[in-house]
Design a protein around this motif. Structure first.
Motif, PDB file in Angstrom:
ATOM      1  N   VAL A 132       1.037  -1.120   0.034  1.00 46.78           N
ATOM      2  CA  VAL A 132      -0.036   0.002   0.021  1.00 46.78           C
ATOM      3  C   VAL A 132       0.897   1.119   0.089  1.00 46.78           C
ATOM      4  O   VAL A 132       0.593   2.217  -0.641  1.00 46.78           O
ATOM      5  N   LEU A 133       1.858   1.317   0.611  1.00 45.97           N
ATOM      6  CA  LEU A 133       2.787   2.257   0.728  1.00 45.97           C
ATOM      7  C   LEU A 133       3.361   2.529  -0.350  1.00 45.97           C
ATOM      8  O   LEU A 133       3.667   3.697  -0.968  1.00 45.97           O
ATOM      9  N   TYR A 134       3.881   1.599  -1.236  1.00 45.32           N
ATOM     10  CA  TYR A 134       4.406   1.554  -2.483  1.00 45.32           C
ATOM     11  C   TYR A 134       3.410   2.174  -3.671  1.00 45.32           C
ATOM     12  O   TYR A 134       3.711   3.095  -4.178  1.00 45.32           O
ATOM     13  N   ALA A 135       2.342   1.504  -3.644  1.00 44.95           N
ATOM     14  CA  ALA A 135       1.192   2.192  -4.449  1.00 44.95           C
ATOM     15  C   ALA A 135       0.842   3.679  -4.038  1.00 44.95           C
ATOM     16  O   ALA A 135       0.641   4.428  -4.873  1.00 44.95           O
ATOM     17  N   MET A 136       0.858   4.044  -2.813  1.00 46.33           N
ATOM     18  CA  MET A 136       0.412   5.456  -2.719  1.00 46.33           C
ATOM     19  C   MET A 136       1.674   6.271  -3.006  1.00 46.33           C
ATOM     20  O   MET A 136       1.470   7.177  -3.718  1.00 46.33           O
ATOM     21  N   VAL A 310      -7.215 -13.382  -7.452  1.00 46.31           N
ATOM     22  CA  VAL A 310      -6.971 -12.540  -8.552  1.00 46.31           C
ATOM     23  C   VAL A 310      -5.594 -12.369  -8.665  1.00 46.31           C
ATOM     24  O   VAL A 310      -5.023 -12.196  -9.765  1.00 46.31           O
ATOM     25  N   GLN A 311      -4.857 -12.548  -7.607  1.00 48.31           N
ATOM     26  CA  GLN A 311      -3.293 -12.197  -7.619  1.00 48.31           C
ATOM     27  C   GLN A 311      -2.618 -13.160  -8.248  1.00 48.31           C
ATOM     28  O   GLN A 311      -1.316 -12.845  -8.770  1.00 48.31           O
ATOM     29  N   GLN A 320       2.692  -3.146  -7.421  1.00 45.71           N
ATOM     30  CA  GLN A 320       1.349  -2.548  -6.539  1.00 45.71           C
ATOM     31  C   GLN A 320       0.093  -3.562  -6.550  1.00 45.71           C
ATOM     32  O   GLN A 320      -0.916  -3.260  -5.863  1.00 45.71           O
ATOM     33  N   TYR A 321       0.305  -4.486  -7.226  1.00 47.53           N
ATOM     34  CA  TYR A 321      -1.018  -5.256  -7.068  1.00 47.53           C
ATOM     35  C   TYR A 321      -1.419  -5.909  -5.670  1.00 47.53           C
ATOM     36  O   TYR A 321      -2.692  -5.898  -5.420  1.00 47.53           O
ATOM     37  N   PRO A 322      -0.528  -6.329  -4.907  1.00 49.06           N
ATOM     38  CA  PRO A 322      -0.783  -6.881  -3.615  1.00 49.06           C
ATOM     39  C   PRO A 322      -1.624  -5.610  -2.681  1.00 49.06           C
ATOM     40  O   PRO A 322      -2.347  -5.865  -1.725  1.00 49.06           O
ATOM     41  N   ALA A 323      -1.573  -4.281  -3.103  1.00 50.73           N
ATOM     42  CA  ALA A 323      -2.032  -3.185  -2.513  1.00 50.73           C
ATOM     43  C   ALA A 323      -3.689  -3.362  -2.385  1.00 50.73           C
ATOM     44  O   ALA A 323      -4.588  -3.030  -1.679  1.00 50.73           O
ATOM     45  N   PHE A 324      -4.335  -4.217  -3.434  1.00 49.02           N
ATOM     46  CA  PHE A 324      -5.774  -4.486  -3.431  1.00 49.02           C
ATOM     47  C   PHE A 324      -6.055  -5.580  -2.512  1.00 49.02           C
ATOM     48  O   PHE A 324      -7.416  -5.464  -1.956  1.00 49.02           O
ATOM     49  N   VAL A 325      -5.172  -6.237  -2.181  1.00 48.04           N
ATOM     50  CA  VAL A 325      -5.602  -7.251  -1.184  1.00 48.04           C
ATOM     51  C   VAL A 325      -5.480  -6.743   0.256  1.00 48.04           C
ATOM     52  O   VAL A 325      -6.164  -7.251   1.280  1.00 48.04           O
TER      53      VAL A 325
END
Length: 492
Positions: A132-136, A310-311, A320-325
């Motif tokens: 999440v920190l990476y995606a932000m 979905v992952q 960033q994909y894991p940020a949705f998990v």
């Protein structure tokens, strides 16, 4: 007693939200990070800028995501008319601390009915989840997708039970908006639809109506204007990511879910151990819980399972994909922790948990403090004059330099060159034609690689056009090609 418990939960939620916001603020303070570290955030803002200037996504330029993000960023695109694209991008980035805090607050809102332990576990995980920190930090879509999903669920549930049909419809609308931001949000939507169909059928129609309206209202105008291109951009281009000759391994995906965007090669075994520990807590909570599973328990379990599955759908696995998990993993962890039953924590256990939490915070802060990126705005505007017609392999280079909008009539509208290549992956002739048109209408090429490196595969013949019509002007770390007969901005 209830009020005291509520106050404790509110304090936990507030502390976690402030922590998430402060870490994001710290990221924004690192050199160059205010303007994003990936081209994606500039693609989203660029699409919004094209839109407010009259160019329609899908019809006039390739856009490989649903239209929600372009509409959401339209106010910032309008702001760019007054302050320029560079400062408009900075304004977008300055919103991310509020986004980080809001997602933590919504997670806390959803689990606080299960008590303080559930709230602590869920909010801590959401606030400190590395992906999440990476995606932000990179300005990506997953945190916004999380926001609409969490907001929809918060409307749909009152504690452990489904809310009134009107709130269900509103929550469905928020979930539909999440799908209009990124298509992967359809996974939790399917789970909610199944839940309503099984446990509360009178909620099914309001839910489906809300989801359809939430997706259709922002999407239908674009579909009407360019139906084939809309389907290709929203669905087919995303599905094209699924096949592949090589796939990211299970351990690699788990490592990225655990450690985010860091170098996780040597920590793969640790990542697997953490995943197993998480699974053990969830299973123990389900087996040892003394109460029956509530609708919200089923939702948390089903949504996490769907999003987790979905992952593994795509061959490539971006950071960033894991940020949705994250929000669904946090909610399920909180509920499972609460279902483990009452226990008395001795001082040693409390000290160990506190030390682990502080170590995680320290780890995140250390990673942020050691990071930096180069601001290349000056390198671009020293060569490309204001209002010049420019094309870049990385839209961030033009947006941060205030060179994304051109005053030249007929300038190319190509916004996302990489997305365009992806869109024409099965139609190389169409892709070459699109790039030939863009190159023909551009006077400056701003690249962080050479033209020979950028235009490869079916696009390699276009290297000849660049060589024949442009001259290279290296500027800082960039390679900027200037069309013959056009001046360099820094020239007298």
């Amino acid at each position: 007693m209830v009020r005291q418990r509520d106050r404790a939960s509110f304090a936990v939620i507030a502390a976690a939200a402030v922590t998430a916001a402060l870490i994001d603020i710290l990221q924004l303070c690192r050199p160059g990070y205010l303007f994003g570290i990936t081209p994606d955030v500039s693609v989203w803002l660029g699409a919004a800028i094209r839109l407010v200037h009259g160019a329609v996504p899908y019809r006039d330029f390739v856009f490989d995501q649903p239209p929600g993000i372009a509409l959401l960023l339209s106010p910032f695109a309008l702001l760019s008319n007054a302050v320029g694209t560079r400062d408009a991008l900075a304004a977008v980035r300055l919103c991310t601390p509020f986004l980080a805090a809001a997602n933590v607050v919504l997670v806390g809102r959803l689990v606080r009915h299960r008590g303080r332990r559930a709230t602590i576990a869920a909010c801590a995980l959401m606030a400190l989840y590395p992906a999440v920190l990476y995606a932000m930090n990179a300005g990506l879509l997953e945190p916004i997708e999380d926001l609409f999903c969490l907001g929809g669920l918060a409307l749909m549930f009152e504690g452990a039970d489904l809310s009134a049909p009107r709130r269900i419809a509103l929550g469905g609308g928020a979930l539909g908006l999440a799908v209009a931001v990124k298509a992967s949000a359809v996974a939790p939507v399917i789970v909610v639809v199944v839940l309503c169909a099984v446990t509360a059928r009178r909620h099914l129609l309001p839910l489906v109506g809300g989801v359809v309206a939430g997706f259709a209202v922002p999407s239908l105008p674009f579909f009407i204007l360019a139906p084939a291109a809309f389907v290709q951009g929203v669905a087919e281009t995303q599905l094209a990511r699924v096949p592949g000759t090589s796939r990211a391994s299970l351990v690699n995906r788990l490592a990225r879910m655990t450690f985010g965007g860091r170098d996780v090669g040597v920590l793969a075994i640790v990542a697997l151990a953490i995943a197993l520990l998480y699974g053990a807590v969830v299973v123990a909570g389900l087996l040892r819980g003394h109460r029956r599973l509530t609708p919200f328990d089923w939702l948390a379990l089903g949504a996490f399972a769907a999003v987790f599955a979905v992952q593994f759908a795509t061959s490539q696995y971006y950071l960033q994909y894991p940020a949705f998990v994250a929000p669904f993993a946090a909610i399920l962890l909180g509920l499972s922790t609460a279902r483990l039953g009452p226990w008395r924590a001795n001082r040693l256990a409390v000290a160990l948990c506190g030390a682990a939490l502080l170590a995680l915070v320290a780890s995140e802060v250390t990673v942020v403090e050691l990071s930096s990126t180069q601001d290349v705005g000056g390198a671009v505007d020293s060569v490309v004059p204001a209002g010049g017609c420019a094309l870049s392999d990385d839209p961030r280079l033009l947006v941060t330099a205030g060179r994304f909008v051109s005053a030249v009539a007929g300038c190319t509208d190509m916004t996302d060159p990489f997305g365009t290549m992806l869109r024409f992956d099965g139609d190389p002739r169409g892709g070459v034609a699109a790039f030939r048109s863009a190159l023909t209408h551009a006077d400056y090429l701003v690249l962080d690689v050479t033209a020979r490196t950028w235009l490869v595969g079916p696009y390699a013949p276009l290297q000849t056009y660049v060589t024949a019509n442009f001259r290279l002007h290296p500027s800082g770390p960039l390679n900027i090609y200037v069309r013959d007969g056009f001046s360099v901005a820094a020239s007298p």
